[in-house]
Motif scaffolding. Structure first.
Motif, PDB file in Angstrom:
ATOM      1  N   GLU A   1       1.063  -1.312  -0.055  1.00 26.02           N
ATOM      2  CA  GLU A   1       0.017  -0.065   0.107  1.00 26.02           C
ATOM      3  C   GLU A   1       0.713   1.320   0.026  1.00 26.02           C
ATOM      4  N   MET A   2       2.010   1.167   0.622  1.00 33.34           N
ATOM      5  CA  MET A   2       2.712   2.564   0.871  1.00 33.34           C
ATOM      6  C   MET A   2       3.805   2.420   0.077  1.00 33.34           C
ATOM      7  N   GLU A   3       4.247   1.427  -0.648  1.00 31.12           N
ATOM      8  CA  GLU A   3       5.219   1.390  -1.805  1.00 31.12           C
ATOM      9  C   GLU A   3       6.541   1.787  -1.114  1.00 31.12           C
ATOM     10  N   ILE A   4       6.884   1.220   0.019  1.00 35.19           N
ATOM     11  CA  ILE A   4       8.319   1.392   0.530  1.00 35.19           C
ATOM     12  C   ILE A   4       8.867  -0.090   0.717  1.00 35.19           C
ATOM     13  N   SER A   5      10.097   0.021   1.218  1.00 37.60           N
ATOM     14  CA  SER A   5      11.049  -1.326   1.248  1.00 37.60           C
ATOM     15  C   SER A   5      10.618  -1.974   2.527  1.00 37.60           C
ATOM     16  N   ARG A   6      10.886  -3.197   2.402  1.00 31.59           N
ATOM     17  CA  ARG A   6      10.287  -4.134   3.436  1.00 31.59           C
ATOM     18  C   ARG A   6      11.050  -3.923   4.886  1.00 31.59           C
ATOM     19  N   THR A   7      12.221  -3.507   4.769  1.00 30.58           N
ATOM     20  CA  THR A   7      12.843  -3.281   5.900  1.00 30.58           C
ATOM     21  C   THR A   7      12.369  -2.093   6.558  1.00 30.58           C
ATOM     22  N   LYS A   8      11.815  -0.992   6.156  1.00 32.73           N
ATOM     23  CA  LYS A   8      11.215   0.326   6.508  1.00 32.73           C
ATOM     24  C   LYS A   8       9.851  -0.115   7.019  1.00 32.73           C
TER      25      LYS A   8
ATOM     26  N   ALA B   1       1.131   2.181  12.268  1.00 32.64           N
ATOM     27  CA  ALA B   1       2.155   2.438  11.447  1.00 32.64           C
ATOM     28  C   ALA B   1       1.694   3.010  10.136  1.00 32.64           C
ATOM     29  N   LEU B   2       0.662   2.831   9.683  1.00 31.75           N
ATOM     30  CA  LEU B   2       0.094   3.437   8.434  1.00 31.75           C
ATOM     31  C   LEU B   2      -0.065   4.996   8.543  1.00 31.75           C
ATOM     32  N   VAL B   3      -0.389   5.435   9.768  1.00 31.61           N
ATOM     33  CA  VAL B   3      -0.797   6.482  10.023  1.00 31.61           C
ATOM     34  C   VAL B   3       0.417   7.355  10.258  1.00 31.61           C
ATOM     35  N   ALA B   4       1.183   6.703  10.613  1.00 36.51           N
ATOM     36  CA  ALA B   4       2.650   7.499  11.003  1.00 36.51           C
ATOM     37  C   ALA B   4       3.443   7.419   9.465  1.00 36.51           C
ATOM     38  N   LEU B   5       3.320   6.710   8.632  1.00 35.53           N
ATOM     39  CA  LEU B   5       3.873   6.610   7.315  1.00 35.53           C
ATOM     40  C   LEU B   5       3.237   7.690   6.537  1.00 35.53           C
ATOM     41  N   THR B   6       1.971   7.913   6.617  1.00 32.73           N
ATOM     42  CA  THR B   6       1.284   9.011   5.710  1.00 32.73           C
ATOM     43  C   THR B   6       1.419  10.376   6.429  1.00 32.73           C
TER      44      THR B   6
ATOM     45  N   HIS C   1       5.602   0.631  16.298  1.00 30.03           N
ATOM     46  CA  HIS C   1       4.112   0.837  16.899  1.00 30.03           C
ATOM     47  C   HIS C   1       3.633  -0.501  17.347  1.00 30.03           C
ATOM     48  N   HIS C   2       4.618  -1.078  17.853  1.00 34.23           N
ATOM     49  CA  HIS C   2       4.293  -2.413  18.579  1.00 34.23           C
ATOM     50  C   HIS C   2       3.152  -3.492  17.816  1.00 34.23           C
ATOM     51  N   GLY C   3       3.385  -3.445  16.583  1.00 35.34           N
ATOM     52  CA  GLY C   3       2.583  -4.514  15.638  1.00 35.34           C
ATOM     53  C   GLY C   3       1.213  -3.861  15.257  1.00 35.34           C
TER      54      GLY C   3
END
Length: 118
Positions: free
Chosen positions: A90-97, A112-117, A105-107
């Motif tokens: 969905e975010m088109e980022i690397s697996r490690t990131k 995690a999605l909110v933080a990335l957006t 964000h403790h799983g």
């Protein structure tokens, strides 16, 4: 009277010569004093610099230890493979990131999605 002037003039000349000699001697002592002052200042500044360097080294070691402890703590957080795949897709980022953000964000996928957006 002429004889008195010669005697007085001779006395004055010898006094001036002795004053010049003592002035030269005093200037040599003053030069020596400046050299020793410089050496003392140099020793003090060297100690200050080495103390500052060791302080900086200690701070770096402390920060590195904190970073390693943080990484170990993040590795303990369990995450699901499906959640990582979702974030990567969905975010088109690397697996490690994606994994790191999810661990931070403790799983919790939503956080995690909110933080990335943001």
């Amino acid at each position: 009277m002429a004889d008195e002037e010669v005697v007085n003039g001779g006395t004055e000349d010898s006094e001036e010569k002795s004053q010049k000699k003592s002035a030269k001697h005093d200037s040599g002592a003053a030069d020596l004093e400046r050299v020793t002052d410089y050496a003392e200042e140099k020793e003090i500044s060297t100690q200050d610099v080495s103390g500052a360097i060791s302080l900086i080294g200690d701070q770096r070691n402390k920060q590195a230890a904190e970073k390693i402890a943080r990484e170990k703590e993040l590795l303990k957080v369990s995450i699901k493979k499906e959640d990582v795949d979702l974030i990567v897709r969905e975010m088109e980022i690397s697996r490690t990131k994606a994994e790191r953000t999810l661990r931070e964000h403790h799983g919790n996928v939503v956080k995690a999605l909110v933080a990335l957006t943001n």
